[in-house]
Scaffold this motif. Structure first.
Motif, mmCIF file in Angstrom:
data_model
loop_
_atom_site.group_PDB
_atom_site.id
_atom_site.type_symbol
_atom_site.label_atom_id
_atom_site.label_comp_id
_atom_site.label_asym_id
_atom_site.label_seq_id
_atom_site.Cartn_x
_atom_site.Cartn_y
_atom_site.Cartn_z
ATOM 1 N N MET A 243 0.786 -1.141 -0.114
ATOM 2 C CA MET A 243 -0.013 0.017 -0.126
ATOM 3 C C MET A 243 0.886 1.235 -0.192
ATOM 4 N N ILE A 244 0.675 2.057 -0.818
ATOM 5 C CA ILE A 244 1.393 3.549 -0.757
ATOM 6 C C ILE A 244 0.619 4.348 0.190
ATOM 7 N N PRO A 245 1.420 4.481 1.332
ATOM 8 C CA PRO A 245 0.720 5.471 2.453
ATOM 9 C C PRO A 245 0.151 6.870 2.159
ATOM 10 N N TYR A 246 -0.631 7.436 2.880
ATOM 11 C CA TYR A 246 -0.883 8.794 2.490
ATOM 12 C C TYR A 246 0.139 9.677 2.874
ATOM 13 N N GLY A 247 0.991 9.214 3.919
ATOM 14 C CA GLY A 247 1.837 10.062 4.748
ATOM 15 C C GLY A 247 2.855 9.164 5.164
ATOM 16 N N LYS A 248 4.131 9.669 5.347
ATOM 17 C CA LYS A 248 5.191 8.679 5.830
ATOM 18 C C LYS A 248 6.412 9.559 6.161
ATOM 19 N N GLN A 249 7.273 9.210 7.180
ATOM 20 C CA GLN A 249 8.397 9.859 7.555
ATOM 21 C C GLN A 249 9.566 9.464 6.761
ATOM 22 N N ILE A 250 10.369 10.422 6.530
ATOM 23 C CA ILE A 250 11.899 9.849 6.043
ATOM 24 C C ILE A 250 12.762 9.897 7.297
ATOM 25 N N ILE A 251 13.571 8.826 7.373
ATOM 26 C CA ILE A 251 14.681 8.884 8.496
ATOM 27 C C ILE A 251 16.002 8.398 7.704
ATOM 28 N N SER A 252 16.923 9.420 7.985
ATOM 29 C CA SER A 252 18.283 9.398 7.255
ATOM 30 C C SER A 252 19.404 8.765 8.412
ATOM 31 N N GLU A 253 20.424 8.581 7.703
ATOM 32 C CA GLU A 253 21.616 7.929 8.573
ATOM 33 C C GLU A 253 22.041 8.897 9.506
ATOM 34 N N ASP A 254 21.708 10.214 9.152
ATOM 35 C CA ASP A 254 22.176 11.268 10.200
ATOM 36 C C ASP A 254 21.315 11.173 11.459
ATOM 37 N N ASP A 255 19.991 11.230 10.888
ATOM 38 C CA ASP A 255 18.792 11.079 12.055
ATOM 39 C C ASP A 255 19.320 10.014 13.063
ATOM 40 N N ILE A 256 19.665 8.729 12.565
ATOM 41 C CA ILE A 256 19.806 7.760 13.366
ATOM 42 C C ILE A 256 20.991 7.789 14.377
ATOM 43 N N ASN A 257 22.147 8.339 13.791
ATOM 44 C CA ASN A 257 23.162 8.527 14.388
ATOM 45 C C ASN A 257 23.027 9.739 15.649
ATOM 46 N N SER A 258 22.145 10.818 15.361
ATOM 47 C CA SER A 258 21.900 11.914 16.354
ATOM 48 C C SER A 258 21.237 11.139 17.439
ATOM 49 N N VAL A 259 20.344 10.233 17.268
ATOM 50 C CA VAL A 259 19.590 9.467 18.288
ATOM 51 C C VAL A 259 20.517 8.727 19.127
ATOM 52 N N ILE A 260 21.350 7.941 18.493
ATOM 53 C CA ILE A 260 22.428 7.123 19.012
ATOM 54 C C ILE A 260 23.423 7.777 19.979
ATOM 55 N N GLU A 261 23.881 8.886 19.517
ATOM 56 C CA GLU A 261 24.462 9.756 20.380
ATOM 57 C C GLU A 261 23.896 10.193 21.449
ATOM 58 N N THR A 262 22.641 10.543 21.590
ATOM 59 C CA THR A 262 22.076 10.796 22.686
ATOM 60 C C THR A 262 21.760 9.559 23.692
ATOM 61 N N LEU A 263 21.554 8.502 23.192
ATOM 62 C CA LEU A 263 21.446 7.302 23.853
ATOM 63 C C LEU A 263 22.793 6.991 24.736
ATOM 64 N N GLN A 264 23.854 7.554 24.135
ATOM 65 C CA GLN A 264 25.045 6.822 24.718
ATOM 66 C C GLN A 264 25.520 8.316 25.620
ATOM 67 N N SER A 265 24.782 9.248 25.527
ATOM 68 C CA SER A 265 25.148 10.489 26.470
ATOM 69 C C SER A 265 24.305 10.161 27.893
ATOM 70 N N ASP A 266 24.763 11.386 28.689
ATOM 71 C CA ASP A 266 24.167 11.318 30.141
ATOM 72 C C ASP A 266 22.950 11.387 30.373
ATOM 73 N N PHE A 267 21.956 11.947 29.422
ATOM 74 C CA PHE A 267 20.777 12.598 29.460
ATOM 75 C C PHE A 267 19.680 11.868 28.473
ATOM 76 N N LEU A 268 18.970 10.970 28.882
ATOM 77 C CA LEU A 268 17.848 10.662 27.937
ATOM 78 C C LEU A 268 16.689 11.517 27.936
ATOM 79 N N THR A 269 16.406 12.369 29.097
ATOM 80 C CA THR A 269 15.519 13.112 29.310
ATOM 81 C C THR A 269 16.027 14.237 29.909
ATOM 82 N N GLN A 270 15.177 15.531 30.067
ATOM 83 C CA GLN A 270 15.528 16.634 30.745
ATOM 84 C C GLN A 270 17.124 17.026 30.644
ATOM 85 N N GLY A 271 17.706 16.806 29.264
ATOM 86 C CA GLY A 271 19.125 17.095 29.160
ATOM 87 C C GLY A 271 19.143 18.404 28.273
ATOM 88 N N PRO A 272 20.366 18.495 27.608
ATOM 89 C CA PRO A 272 20.615 19.701 26.688
ATOM 90 C C PRO A 272 19.888 19.710 25.407
#
Ligand SMILES: *Cc1c(COP(=O)(O)O)cnc(C)c1O
Length: 384
Positions: A1-30
């Motif tokens: 099915m071709i969806p009516y709407g959908k996100q695009i997630i890039s390698e940079d997006d993924i790396n950005s989240v991984i960096e935060t996962l490995q940082s001190d703050f998962l929430t209430q951080g910088p």
């Protein structure tokens, strides 16, 4: 099915989240404040306060503007239910301004007449929530002028419209409103998974928006009721919620925002292709008014009266085209019909629109051959 709407997630997006996962703050951080800063800069507005959804942001915005028991809030009937629910959460009452069939946004003529009548009846709205349907801004300057005459506040529900423009200002600049709310749900223009943000130029509204986002708690010495008892000290000064966005989500948002101009450009090019083709066969489309640049969250067509919407919809779904309908008018929802003042809802244009509207796929990842397929099939089905 071709969806009516959908996100695009890039390698940079993924790396950005991984960096935060490995940082001190998962929430209430910088990352949360960084996200708020880049959004504020993008929209050319003084402040942005992030939330775990646009629904939360709309609720907090109503509270920040003082919506309380029996206050009237007006919004568009053609929107997601969250645009109206936010008023009810605060004990307020909701009424609906019928749409302009050419823009699908609230109709200025209807609004003006309704305000005039409400003034006579002594039930003017405290807040109006214009919705930028499908990504096209409402005529904000006119609404702003009416707000000065009739004394209401304005929250723009711009869940569809980040990246859009109105009279050379970015939607979210709050030039003609008190607060603007964006959604970052995956079908919207940019995403944080779930998430939302409220922008404002008012320092005092920003403070209230932050307070309601996080339990009504403050650590700001100047806002304390009592004398601070030490550096651990905080006070709950209002009844707030935990509506906070996490750093994981914010880091995705920061990365997504870097691509927003490409996303909006691609959506506009695809929309233009659709427009040209559908115009040829007499299908109604909704190009933006002069002075408005749509972010094209949705691409909506309206079928002629001779066509059966349900039949056309099912035929397209059977061809694996993920058509949808936006929206069932909010006042037709059983919950809204059950409100004891529901007999006052008058929305003939919204109902007529709803009966013949179809949303066809549009998102920044839609491929040229998918669009060609959709155009060909829509033409076939409509001609049949
Ligand atoms: C998506 C949407 C919302 C709610 O957004 P969430 O982030 O999912 O809470 C509110 N209003 C409109 C017009 C929407 O499209």
């Amino acid at each position: 099915m071709i969806p009516y709407g959908k996100q695009i997630i890039s390698e940079d997006d993924i790396n950005s989240v991984i960096e935060t996962l490995q940082s001190d703050f998962l929430t209430q951080g910088p990352k949360v404040s960084e996200f708020e800063e880049v959004i504020a800069k993008y929209c050319n507005v003084s402040h942005a306060v992030s939330y775990n959804s646009a629904t939360s942001a709309l609720h907090a915005s109503c509270l920040a503007l003082g919506i309380a028991q029996d206050d009237w809030v007006w919004t568009s009937p053609i929107s997601f239910v969250a645009s109206a629910n936010c008023a009810l959460y605060c004990g307020g009452k909701v009424d609906f301004i019928d749409i302009n069939p050419l823009t699908l946004n609230i109709d200025l003529t209807v609004l003006e007449a309704k305000l005039e009548q409400a003034k006579k009846d002594n039930r003017l709205p405290k807040v109006i929530i214009p919705v930028h349907m499908a990504g096209q801004s409402c005529e904000m300057k006119n609404i702003y002028e009416l707000s000065k005459t009739y004394g209401f506040k304005i929250i723009e529900d711009a869940s569809h419209a980040i990246g859009g423009e109105y009279l050379d200002t970015k939607v979210g600049s709050c030039k003609y409103s008190d607060i603007t709310v964006f959604s970052f749900h995956p079908v919207k223009i940019i995403t944080t998974g779930e998430g939302g943000i409220a922008t404002t130029n008012s320092e005092s509204l920003k403070e209230k928006l932050k307070l309601f986002c996080s339990h009504g708690i403050t650590r700001d010495i100047e806002k304390l009721t009592n004398k601070s008892e030490g550096t651990w000290y905080y006070e709950q000064v209002d009844l707030g919620f935990n509506y906070r966005l996490t750093d994981l989500q914010a880091s995705l948002g920061i990365s997504q925002l870097k691509n927003i101009n490409n996303f909006v450009k691609t959506r506009n090019i695809l929309a233009e292709n659709y427009g040209k083709e559908f115009e040829k066969i007499g299908i109604t489309t909704f190009p933006p008014l002069d002075g408005i640049k749509s972010s094209y969250h949705l691409y909506i067509i309206k079928l002629g009266q001779h066509l059966d919407r349900k039949k056309v919809f099912n035929q397209l779904r059977n061809l694996n085209i993920g058509v949808n309908v936006h929206y069932i008018p909010i006042p037709l929802q059983p919950y809204y019909k059950s409100l004891n003042y529901s007999n006052m809802f008058k929305i003939p244009s919204a109902i007529s629109y709803y009966n013949s509207a179809i949303t066809i796929p549009l998102h920044a990842g839609l491929k040229a051959e998918e669009q060609e397929f959709i155009i060909t099939k829509v033409k076939e089905v409509v001609r049949r």
